[in-house]
Every structure is written in C-alpha cells, then in structure tokens.
Design a protein around this motif. Structure first.
Motif, mmCIF file in Angstrom:
data_model
loop_
_atom_site.group_PDB
_atom_site.id
_atom_site.type_symbol
_atom_site.label_atom_id
_atom_site.label_comp_id
_atom_site.label_asym_id
_atom_site.label_seq_id
_atom_site.Cartn_x
_atom_site.Cartn_y
_atom_site.Cartn_z
ATOM 1 N N SER A 142 -34.327 5.631 8.465
ATOM 2 C CA SER A 142 -34.349 4.021 6.996
ATOM 3 C C SER A 142 -32.893 4.525 7.063
ATOM 4 C CB SER A 142 -35.157 4.881 6.148
ATOM 5 O OG SER A 142 -34.661 5.089 5.630
ATOM 6 N N THR A 167 -40.471 7.376 3.090
ATOM 7 C CA THR A 167 -38.618 7.242 2.626
ATOM 8 C C THR A 167 -38.950 6.206 1.584
ATOM 9 O OG1 THR A 167 -39.541 5.063 3.586
ATOM 10 C CG2 THR A 167 -39.204 7.183 5.566
ATOM 11 N N ARG A 180 -36.917 0.561 7.773
ATOM 12 C CA ARG A 180 -36.509 1.496 8.212
ATOM 13 C C ARG A 180 -36.246 1.195 10.371
ATOM 14 N NH1 ARG A 180 -41.332 4.555 9.029
ATOM 15 N NH2 ARG A 180 -41.039 5.237 11.128
ATOM 16 N N LEU A 225 -37.339 10.292 6.980
ATOM 17 C CA LEU A 225 -36.038 9.916 6.289
ATOM 18 C C LEU A 225 -34.789 8.940 6.360
ATOM 19 C CD1 LEU A 225 -35.472 9.330 3.364
ATOM 20 C CD2 LEU A 225 -35.407 11.760 3.095
#
Length: 736
Positions: free
Chosen positions: A461, A424, A268, A458
């Motif tokens: 990242s 993610t 992230r 998402l």
C-alpha cells in the motif's frame, strides 16, 4: 395515586409527578410500590428527584413486579404479551392476533387482561422494562420464530424495510427471497442516519443467506466500503475476500472495477492493479464498458493506486496533466471539493482531491478542506474517516514544518482506530508519527513505535511507502546509513514495479542520495539527484528545493551558495520551514567556508529561528554547533548581510529562472547551448556537439547571460540541463 405518593414520601408531589407515576404504573399498586422502591434506592445514590423512570434496571423492583403481574395474568395474556413484545408496538389488533396464532377475539381478551394489570395501554407497553422482561423470559427459539413470522407479516402488510429488517436480524435468518433485498435497503436507510454499525449487521446477514453469487459479491463490496467509516482493518479483510473472488473468476467487470475502488480507498496498490488488470481485453489496456469508466472512479487519485504496469492509467494521465499544469490541477481539485458531499462513495475522491492540493502547492486550501472533513467525520461519528483525514492533516503539517502538530494529528488518528488491530492506515499513521518524532529529535519514542508489529500487506500500500520512508529517515539520523539506503531503494523498487515513479509525489531519489552522500558515494548521489530533476515537472517548489539543496553537496564549495539560495527561495515559496532551515544552515556553512562570516551569520540566525519554530530540537542544536567557526561578533554589528540575503532570495523568487521561466525567454538554439554549458561542457565541446562555430556559441552565451541576468556560466541554473536541451547525466545505478 397522590395520597399513595404522599404516604411514601416526605413531601406532597406535584401534579406532573403524579401523572408520570400513573402513566407508567397504570394505577397497579404492585407496580406503583415497585416504582417507589426504585426511587428510594435512587435517592440513596444521591438522586434527589422523584422520577418513576429510574426503574427498569436488571434486578430492580419494577422488573420483579412486572414478572409477577404477567405470571398472574394467565397464559393467554402471556402469549399476547410475547407477540406485543416482538412487534414493539402493534399497528392493529389483527396483525397481533395473526402473529400470536390467535383469533382476533382472543387477542383482544388478552389485551384487556394486560391493560387491567397496568402493563399496556392501547397496543403498546407502558414502560420499556415490560417489553424487556417479556423478551428475556421467552425461550430463545420461540422468540426467533416469532420475529421470523413478524417479518413476513410486516412485509405482506407493505411495511418499510426499516421496520422489517429488525425482525430479520432478531430472527438471525432469512428464508424468503425478498429478505436479502429488504436488508440491503434497510442498510442504506440506516446509513442515511449514520448508523453504520447497524447497516453492517444488516449487510452481513444478507450476505450470509444470499444464494445469488453476483448479489453476494455486491453485498461484500458494499460492506467493505461501509466498514471504512469505523473499521478500516475490517474493510481490508473484506477487500481480500473480494480479491479471492476475482481470482476465481466470480466477479463481473463492473464488480472488478468496484473492487479496485475498494482497494483504492484502502490505498492498497497491488490490489488496485490486479483488479484493474483483470478488466483488460486482449491487447487492449482500456476495454469498453465498465473498464472504460475507470477514470471516473479514480479521477483524482494521485499516481498510487494505478493500473498495472503496461496498462493505460487514466489516473496517471490526469495527474500527469496536473503535474504539468499544477495551477489548473489544484483549481480542478478545489472545485471538486466545493461541489462534493462526503459519502461512502466519494470518500476516496475527496481524500485524493485534498492530497492534490497538498502536492500542487496549495497548503492553505488543503488545510481548510481537511479541517472541514475532519469536523464532518467527527459529527457523523465516522472514526475511520476521521483517522484518514487526520493522516492527511499530519502529512500537511510535516510538509510545512510543524512537527509537534504532525505528531499530534497522527496520534489522534491512531486513537480513533480499533486498538487490537493494525491495518495499513494505522501503519501509515504510525510512520507519520515516527517521521515527526525523528525530526524533533525524539529518537527513543520513534524506536518504541517501530517495535509495534505491522501487517504483511502494509507494504502493498501507499502507507507502506510512508513506513519505509520513516524507517529510512530514522536509520539515517541514527547513523545506520546502509539500512537507510536499503529502505529508500526499496521505495524505488516498489514505485517502479507499480508504474508510479513520479518524483513530484514520491521523491525517493533525493532521500537515497542523502544516504549516499553520507556514505561518501558522491557520484552515485549526483546521478540520482540529476535524474530526479530531469523527471520533475515544472512547479513543485518543495521537491525541487530539497533536490537542489542536496545537489549543492555534490559541487565545489564556491558554487554551493548559488544553488542553496535558489533552494531557499523555492522552499520559502513552498512554505516548508523545516527544509528551509536546513538549507539556510547549509548556506551558512558554505559562506563560512568562503570566509563570508557576515552572510553566514545572517543565514545561520534565521535557520536557528526556523528550527525552533518547527520544534526540530536536534536541528537547532546542530545549527548551534555551526556558530563556533563563524566570527559572530563582527557579523552581528552589521545587519546589511541579512538584507542582502533577503534580497538575493527575493530576486530568485521573482525571476523564477531555474523553474521553467527560462523557456519563455530563450530560443531553442539558446536552450541547447545553455543546457550543455550548465552541464559543464566547454565552448569547443558545445561547438562540436551542435555543429556550430565557437564564435556562435560565444554569441549565444552572451545573449543567455543577458536574458537571465547572470554574470557567467557558473551562475547558470544547474537544472537547465534537465529540461528541453540535451542532457549529460549518466544513468542511475540499477536498483537491486
């Protein structure tokens, strides 16, 4: 005992069977009959072995028999049985007496009654079902209270944390100040045995009852790291909680750094940047103390994650050195892997070191190490770790053109993650799977995967970049060109905002240029490709080869073969069979336009074979369409063209003149002249810009051609203009 068993069965039991029945029943006829009933029921289920251990299931005869024995034994015996059930096995009668609130004499009396009933031996139960029955028959509040008292007594007796923690967990509360420390220690002991779910239970209980804010933060950091073993999505949620504490000013510098490490493990980037930016002192991008150790935490991290824009980024500095010294960087990464054991604290470092091998041109070493760590994750039951390394394995397969393997590895990684959650990491695996399916021509399967919802974070990242790339590639091949361009430009915006715009890791310009070429925007595509070549350090054959392949589409046909042969040599050296097939297909098309059918056929036949090896059915079919314009019958008659192509590629590999080798052979003046000539300037232009005579320019060019073993300026490597000499490239268009 033997006669009773003989009467109940159709055969004479052996001595070992008699001993097992006695060991569990203690000779109690009620318990013995119950065991035999359970055995008979097991035989009805096609179990032909007389085994007393088949009893003890809920509703079994043994369960009812134990309940009857306890009820007949009196309250004193029941009280002692409850204490013994809570302790599991009492170390001595004194501890059992204190737990039950009885005098030692009374406790001993209760034990004698239980022994006579055949349910205990010494200070433990004969059969696990007895303990289960006692615990289930207790009032829940009574059971929890006894566990709370047992924890305190065990602590005072100096028991190990692993013996005390189960009582605290069963009590579901922590009243004493030492309890939090015991739970944290027990969690670490559980992790040594790879019992991470138990460790998380202990850490969550410790967090719930901890009153010290600093300790609470430490516990949450640790639980976030541990959760990456099997539930990366839960690790992300814990990371978000830590980010909230960071924003509230509740974390120390050391905890802020640890929080950055947690976000690094989740890939992230926004979280890493924010956590590390909080460590900066006024006017200083790298404060003393814990922040000064940031380089150690993310030492081998590729440019994502990094410091917030405007701060000093040790990780980027390391990667920058590695990019300039790819061989040394790969060697350092492999050395680290040899001396590092896979643990919670080394997971991110190990993963980044493997990625370093992938991106510095060591696919064989990367494949070896990723296989090692996949097996280690499998052995330790760490599905989250397995999924992470499966993702790297799939990424490596993509980069070498093994599309079926890439799709399979990504799918295997997804299967290890909780089905109801999509974090993610799962988003990145889906993206890799879509990339593989798209290049295999399985467009419908890719579209179905894109229908799955993705988390909002998402796109904060690294996995979000992969997702945008996959979506852009899908849009490109399905002729949604504007959407594809928007996806690739979105990658560019993000990496620029994050301060990690390095084409050796994220070559978004090449992908955007491909979309622009399809849209007919050749000038803008050329600008992007020129910029990518100018920013690309020495080495990185794969990215350079792909860039030169695309660049060939911006020049006139007669210049394309020289560029494409260079691209072929680079891609062959990098081991990317899919991109190599594409470059060979375009080389065949260029030869065809120039009327060199023999060379076209040689390149095309090899391209088709590679496409088939990669599982790229769509590319293979497209290459078959190229066969029509080529007079293949005449080309097949003479294999010399295949030899010529092989020699041309081999010469490019040996000379390596387009990849920095020219720096060692040309003087500074020659470099400047070569760069301008490669950029399309005339001799008079060069004379004017460098303030030398036209004759001097001609002399420099003669020496340059001789040193580079070329015939004229048309064969000058196109990327000479992006090295040490002046450049004529115009700025790339501003990203929206």
């Amino acid at each position: 005992m033997a006669s009773a068993l003989s009467e109940a069965t159709s055969f004479v039991p052996d001595e070992a069977t008699v001993d097992r029945f006695y060991e569990i029943s203690g000779g109690n006829p009620l318990l013995l009959r119950a065991l035999l009933e359970d055995c008979a029921a097991a035989q009805d289920r096609e179990t032909d072995v007389l085994d007393p251990c088949v009893g003890g299931l809920p509703g079994s005869a043994l369960t009812h028999a134990v309940t009857t024995c306890l009820n007949r034994s009196g309250q004193l015996a029941v009280t002692v049985a409850e204490g013994l059930a809570v302790l599991g096995e009492a170390p001595d009668s004194a501890l059992l007496a204190r737990l039950c609130g009885l005098a030692r004499f009374s406790a001993m009396q209760g034990l004698r009654v239980l022994r006579a009933a055949g349910v205990v031996t010494d200070l433990g139960f004969r059969h696990p079902v007895v303990r289960t029955v006692v615990l289930e028959n207790m009032v829940p509040e009574r059971r929890r209270e006894l566990h709370r008292v047992a924890a305190r007594l065990c602590y005072l007796e100096g028991a190990e944390s692993s013996q005390i923690a189960p009582h605290l967990a069963a009590a579901a509360r922590v009243d004493d100040p030492w309890g939090v420390g015991v739970l944290r220690d027990a969690a670490e002991e559980a992790l040594v045995e790879d019992r991470d779910l138990l460790a998380i239970d202990y850490l969550e209980l410790a967090h719930a009852f901890c009153v010290d804010p600093r300790q609470r933060a430490d516990i949450r950091i640790r639980s976030a790291v541990v959760r990456q073993r099997n539930d990366p999505f839960a690790a992300q949620r814990a990371a978000d909680e830590l980010l909230g504490m960071l924003r509230a000013g509740q974390l120390t510098p050391a905890q802020s750094l640890a929080t950055a490490d947690v976000f690094s493990g989740c890939r992230r980037i926004d979280g890493v940047n924010e956590a590390l930016a909080a460590l900066r002192g006024p006017g200083d991008g790298a404060p003393d103390g814990p922040a000064g150790r940031a380089a150690a935490v993310i030492e081998y991290c590729p440019p994502w994650p990094g410091f917030a824009p405007g701060t000093r980024n040790p990780a980027l500095e390391w990667e920058g050195r590695s990019a300039q010294r790819g061989e040394e960087g790969g060697t350092a990464a492999e050395e680290l892997l040899r001396r590092t054991v896979l643990t919670d604290s080394t997971l991110a470092t190990v993963g980044n070191a493997v990625r370093c091998l992938v991106y510095t041109g060591r696919p064989a070493a990367a494949r070896h190490w990723v296989d090692v760590f996949v097996r280690e994750a499998e052995r330790r039951g760490a599905d989250g770790w397995y999924a992470m390394f499966a993702g790297i394995r799939a990424e490596l397969a993509l980069m070498t053109g093994d599309l079926p393997a890439a799709e399979r590895y990504a799918r295997e990684g997804l299967e290890r993650l909780p089905k109801q959650k999509l974090g993610t990491l799962a988003g990145g695996l889906v993206a890799t799977q879509v990339l593989a399916l798209t290049r295999m021509g399985e467009y419908e399967a890719g579209a179905r995967l894109f229908e799955q919802p993705v988390p909002e974070d998402l796109f904060t990242s690294e996995h979000g970049l992969t997702y945008l790339c996959a979506r852009g590639c899908y849009n490109l091949v399905t002729n949604r060109l504007s959407s594809a361009l928007n996806d690739f430009l979105a990658i560019g915006r993000r990496v620029r905002d994050w301060g990690i715009d390095q084409p050796q890791w994220i070559p978004w310009r090449g992908e955007a240029a491909e979309a622009l070429l399809r849209l007919g925007e050749t000038t803008e595509a050329e600008q992007l490709l020129s910029e990518q070549l100018s920013l690309l350090p020495a080495g990185h054959e794969r990215v350079r080869g792909v860039t030169l392949r695309l660049f060939s589409q911006t020049v006139e046909v007669r210049r394309r073969p020289a560029l494409l042969v260079r691209a072929v040599a680079l891609l062959q050296s990098a081991g990317d069979r899919l991109q190599l097939a594409q470059a060979l297909g375009e080389l065949a098309e260029s030869y065809c336009w120039l009327g060199e059918d023999g060379r076209a056929w040689a390149a095309l036949s090899r391209a088709r074979g590679l496409a088939e090896e990669c599982g790229a059915e769509h590319l293979r079919e497209a290459l078959l369409l190229h066969q029509g314009p080529i007079r293949s019958e005449g080309a097949r008659a003479d294999g010399s063209y295949e030899d010529q192509l092989a020699r041309a590629v081999a010469q490019e590999v040996v000379s390596n003149q387009w990849d920095g080798g020219w720096r060692a052979t040309l003087s500074n003046s020659e470099k400047r002249v070569a760069a301008l000539a490669a950029g399309g300037h005339t001799n008079r232009d060069i004379s004017s810009q460098l303030h030398i005579t036209v004759s001097t320019v001609e002399q420099h060019l003669t020496r340059i051609y001789r040193k580079l073993r070329i015939r004229g300026r048309d064969q000058l490597p196109v990327d000479l203009q992006f090295c040490d000499g002046p450049t004529t490239s115009t700025p790339c268009r501003t990203l929206p």
